[in-house]
Structures are given as structure tokens and as C-alpha cells.
Scaffold this motif. Sequence first.
Motif, PDB file in Angstrom:
ATOM      1  N   ALA A  58     114.798  -2.814-114.804  1.00  0.00           N
ATOM      2  CA  ALA A  58     113.661  -2.131-115.416  1.00  0.00           C
ATOM      3  C   ALA A  58     112.366  -2.935-115.296  1.00  0.00           C
ATOM      4  CB  ALA A  58     113.947  -1.836-116.884  1.00  0.00           C
ATOM      5  N   ALA A  59     112.466  -4.173-114.874  1.00  0.00           N
ATOM      6  CA  ALA A  59     111.311  -5.061-114.725  1.00  0.00           C
ATOM      7  C   ALA A  59     110.590  -5.286-116.059  1.00  0.00           C
ATOM      8  CB  ALA A  59     110.349  -4.549-113.668  1.00  0.00           C
ATOM      9  N   PHE A  60     111.369  -5.360-117.143  1.00  0.00           N
ATOM     10  CA  PHE A  60     110.844  -5.665-118.473  1.00  0.00           C
ATOM     11  C   PHE A  60     111.610  -6.859-119.029  1.00  0.00           C
ATOM     12  CE2 PHE A  60     109.733  -1.041-118.685  1.00  0.00           C
ATOM     13  CZ  PHE A  60     108.388  -1.180-118.952  1.00  0.00           C
ATOM     14  N   ASP A  61     110.894  -7.765-119.634  1.00  0.00           N
ATOM     15  CA  ASP A  61     111.538  -8.903-120.290  1.00  0.00           C
ATOM     16  C   ASP A  61     111.650  -8.587-121.787  1.00  0.00           C
ATOM     17  OD1 ASP A  61     112.725 -11.356-120.634  1.00  0.00           O
ATOM     18  OD2 ASP A  61     110.827 -12.425-120.836  1.00  0.00           O
ATOM     19  N   LYS A  62     112.351  -7.498-122.058  1.00  0.00           N
ATOM     20  CA  LYS A  62     112.544  -7.018-123.433  1.00  0.00           C
ATOM     21  C   LYS A  62     114.034  -6.794-123.639  1.00  0.00           C
ATOM     22  CE  LYS A  62     108.101  -6.100-124.420  1.00  0.00           C
ATOM     23  NZ  LYS A  62     107.357  -6.651-125.495  1.00  0.00           N
ATOM     24  N   PRO A  63     114.478  -6.684-124.877  1.00  0.00           N
ATOM     25  CA  PRO A  63     115.894  -6.388-125.130  1.00  0.00           C
ATOM     26  C   PRO A  63     116.285  -5.025-124.544  1.00  0.00           C
ATOM     27  CG  PRO A  63     114.804  -7.100-127.149  1.00  0.00           C
ATOM     28  CD  PRO A  63     113.736  -6.906-126.117  1.00  0.00           C
ATOM     29  N   LYS A  64     117.557  -4.903-124.206  1.00  0.00           N
ATOM     30  CA  LYS A  64     118.073  -3.653-123.631  1.00  0.00           C
ATOM     31  C   LYS A  64     117.747  -2.460-124.530  1.00  0.00           C
ATOM     32  CE  LYS A  64     122.395  -1.495-122.129  1.00  0.00           C
ATOM     33  NZ  LYS A  64     123.828  -1.695-121.898  1.00  0.00           N
ATOM     34  N   GLU A  65     117.913  -2.631-125.834  1.00  0.00           N
ATOM     35  CA  GLU A  65     117.635  -1.540-126.772  1.00  0.00           C
ATOM     36  C   GLU A  65     116.187  -1.065-126.662  1.00  0.00           C
ATOM     37  OE1 GLU A  65     117.641  -0.697-131.566  1.00  0.00           O
ATOM     38  OE2 GLU A  65     118.762  -2.388-130.790  1.00  0.00           O
ATOM     39  N   TRP A  66     115.242  -2.002-126.529  1.00  0.00           N
ATOM     40  CA  TRP A  66     113.826  -1.653-126.389  1.00  0.00           C
ATOM     41  C   TRP A  66     113.611  -0.858-125.104  1.00  0.00           C
ATOM     42  CZ3 TRP A  66     109.952  -2.100-122.883  1.00  0.00           C
ATOM     43  CH2 TRP A  66     108.650  -1.883-123.331  1.00  0.00           C
ATOM     44  N   ILE A  67     114.213  -1.312-124.020  1.00  0.00           N
ATOM     45  CA  ILE A  67     114.064  -0.635-122.725  1.00  0.00           C
ATOM     46  C   ILE A  67     114.622   0.780-122.798  1.00  0.00           C
ATOM     47  CG2 ILE A  67     114.782  -0.657-120.301  1.00  0.00           C
ATOM     48  CD1 ILE A  67     114.744  -3.791-120.551  1.00  0.00           C
ATOM     49  N   MET A  68     115.789   0.926-123.400  1.00  0.00           N
ATOM     50  CA  MET A  68     116.400   2.251-123.509  1.00  0.00           C
ATOM     51  C   MET A  68     115.520   3.166-124.366  1.00  0.00           C
ATOM     52  SD  MET A  68     118.985   1.791-121.598  1.00  0.00           S
ATOM     53  CE  MET A  68     119.851   3.313-121.806  1.00  0.00           C
ATOM     54  N   ASN A  69     114.990   2.664-125.454  1.00  0.00           N
ATOM     55  CA  ASN A  69     114.096   3.465-126.298  1.00  0.00           C
ATOM     56  C   ASN A  69     112.838   3.866-125.545  1.00  0.00           C
ATOM     57  OD1 ASN A  69     115.689   3.584-128.605  1.00  0.00           O
ATOM     58  ND2 ASN A  69     114.889   1.670-129.393  1.00  0.00           N
ATOM     59  N   TYR A  70     112.287   2.939-124.775  1.00  0.00           N
ATOM     60  CA  TYR A  70     111.104   3.227-123.958  1.00  0.00           C
ATOM     61  C   TYR A  70     111.391   4.376-122.986  1.00  0.00           C
ATOM     62  CZ  TYR A  70     107.537   2.620-120.371  1.00  0.00           C
ATOM     63  OH  TYR A  70     106.534   2.844-119.473  1.00  0.00           O
ATOM     64  N   LEU A  71     112.535   4.302-122.315  1.00  0.00           N
ATOM     65  CA  LEU A  71     112.888   5.348-121.356  1.00  0.00           C
ATOM     66  C   LEU A  71     113.147   6.682-122.051  1.00  0.00           C
ATOM     67  CD1 LEU A  71     115.132   3.239-118.978  1.00  0.00           C
ATOM     68  CD2 LEU A  71     112.824   4.089-118.533  1.00  0.00           C
ATOM     69  N   PHE A  72     113.793   6.659-123.218  1.00  0.00           N
ATOM     70  CA  PHE A  72     114.003   7.896-123.967  1.00  0.00           C
ATOM     71  C   PHE A  72     112.666   8.505-124.388  1.00  0.00           C
ATOM     72  CE2 PHE A  72     118.385   6.218-125.074  1.00  0.00           C
ATOM     73  CZ  PHE A  72     119.043   7.096-124.231  1.00  0.00           C
ATOM     74  N   ASN A  73     111.697   7.668-124.713  1.00  0.00           N
ATOM     75  CA  ASN A  73     110.361   8.167-125.050  1.00  0.00           C
ATOM     76  C   ASN A  73     109.704   8.830-123.846  1.00  0.00           C
ATOM     77  OD1 ASN A  73     110.379   7.473-127.753  1.00  0.00           O
ATOM     78  ND2 ASN A  73     109.513   5.456-127.393  1.00  0.00           N
ATOM     79  N   LEU A  74     109.896   8.238-122.665  1.00  0.00           N
ATOM     80  CA  LEU A  74     109.361   8.860-121.445  1.00  0.00           C
ATOM     81  C   LEU A  74     109.984  10.233-121.219  1.00  0.00           C
ATOM     82  CD1 LEU A  74     109.215   5.999-118.774  1.00  0.00           C
ATOM     83  CD2 LEU A  74     107.294   7.170-119.858  1.00  0.00           C
ATOM     84  N   VAL A  75     111.279  10.322-121.414  1.00  0.00           N
ATOM     85  CA  VAL A  75     111.975  11.602-121.263  1.00  0.00           C
ATOM     86  C   VAL A  75     111.380  12.614-122.243  1.00  0.00           C
ATOM     87  CG1 VAL A  75     114.175  12.784-121.656  1.00  0.00           C
ATOM     88  CG2 VAL A  75     114.126  10.653-120.343  1.00  0.00           C
ATOM     89  N   SER A  76     111.165  12.201-123.471  1.00  0.00           N
ATOM     90  CA  SER A  76     110.595  13.104-124.488  1.00  0.00           C
ATOM     91  C   SER A  76     109.204  13.572-124.090  1.00  0.00           C
ATOM     92  CB  SER A  76     110.537  12.403-125.844  1.00  0.00           C
ATOM     93  OG  SER A  76     111.833  12.145-126.309  1.00  0.00           O
ATOM     94  N   GLU A  77     108.406  12.673-123.528  1.00  0.00           N
ATOM     95  CA  GLU A  77     107.062  13.045-123.100  1.00  0.00           C
ATOM     96  C   GLU A  77     107.108  14.084-121.980  1.00  0.00           C
ATOM     97  OE1 GLU A  77     104.662   9.623-122.170  1.00  0.00           O
ATOM     98  OE2 GLU A  77     105.156   8.672-124.075  1.00  0.00           O
ATOM     99  N   TYR A  78     107.994  13.894-121.020  1.00  0.00           N
ATOM    100  CA  TYR A  78     108.124  14.863-119.934  1.00  0.00           C
ATOM    101  C   TYR A  78     108.633  16.209-120.462  1.00  0.00           C
ATOM    102  CZ  TYR A  78     107.104  11.612-116.154  1.00  0.00           C
ATOM    103  OH  TYR A  78     106.487  10.745-115.298  1.00  0.00           O
ATOM    104  N   GLU A  79     109.579  16.174-121.375  1.00  0.00           N
ATOM    105  CA  GLU A  79     110.091  17.412-121.955  1.00  0.00           C
ATOM    106  C   GLU A  79     108.996  18.134-122.728  1.00  0.00           C
ATOM    107  OE1 GLU A  79     114.816  16.337-122.410  1.00  0.00           O
ATOM    108  OE2 GLU A  79     113.502  15.908-124.101  1.00  0.00           O
TER     109      GLU A  79
END
Length: 57
Positions: free
Chosen positions: A32-53
Motif C-alpha cells: 500500500a506504500a503507507f507506513d501505517k498499521p494494517k488496520e489504518w490502511i484497511m480503514n483508509y481503503l474502506f473509506n475510498l470504497v465508500s466514497e466511490y459508492e
Amino acid sequence: MSTEQINEELAFLHQYVKDLEKRDEKTVQLLAAFDKPKEWIMNYLFNLVSEYEALLG
């Protein structure tokens, strides 16, 4: 952005998130090219999905 483009982005993100869920924390950070915890990355991606929806209405 057209509906077709949004649907393509959603399909990509859904598959990407599924793939990342199976990986360990360090691998997720590298992919993901982020130096963040996995949980943060997954939440970020879920937010992107929500924005597209939301764009689809």
C-alpha cells in the motif's frame, strides 16, 4: 468520472482489499506504500470504497 469508471475503481479496490486482508502487516505496508498499521490502511481503503459508492448515488 463516469459510472463505468467508478465501477471499475470499485472492482479494483474490492479485490485489492481482499488481497491485503490475507497478508501480514509488513507486506500490507509495502504493497500500500503507507507506513501505517494494517488496520489504518484497511480503514483508509474502506473509506475510498465508500466514497466511490457515494458517487454512484
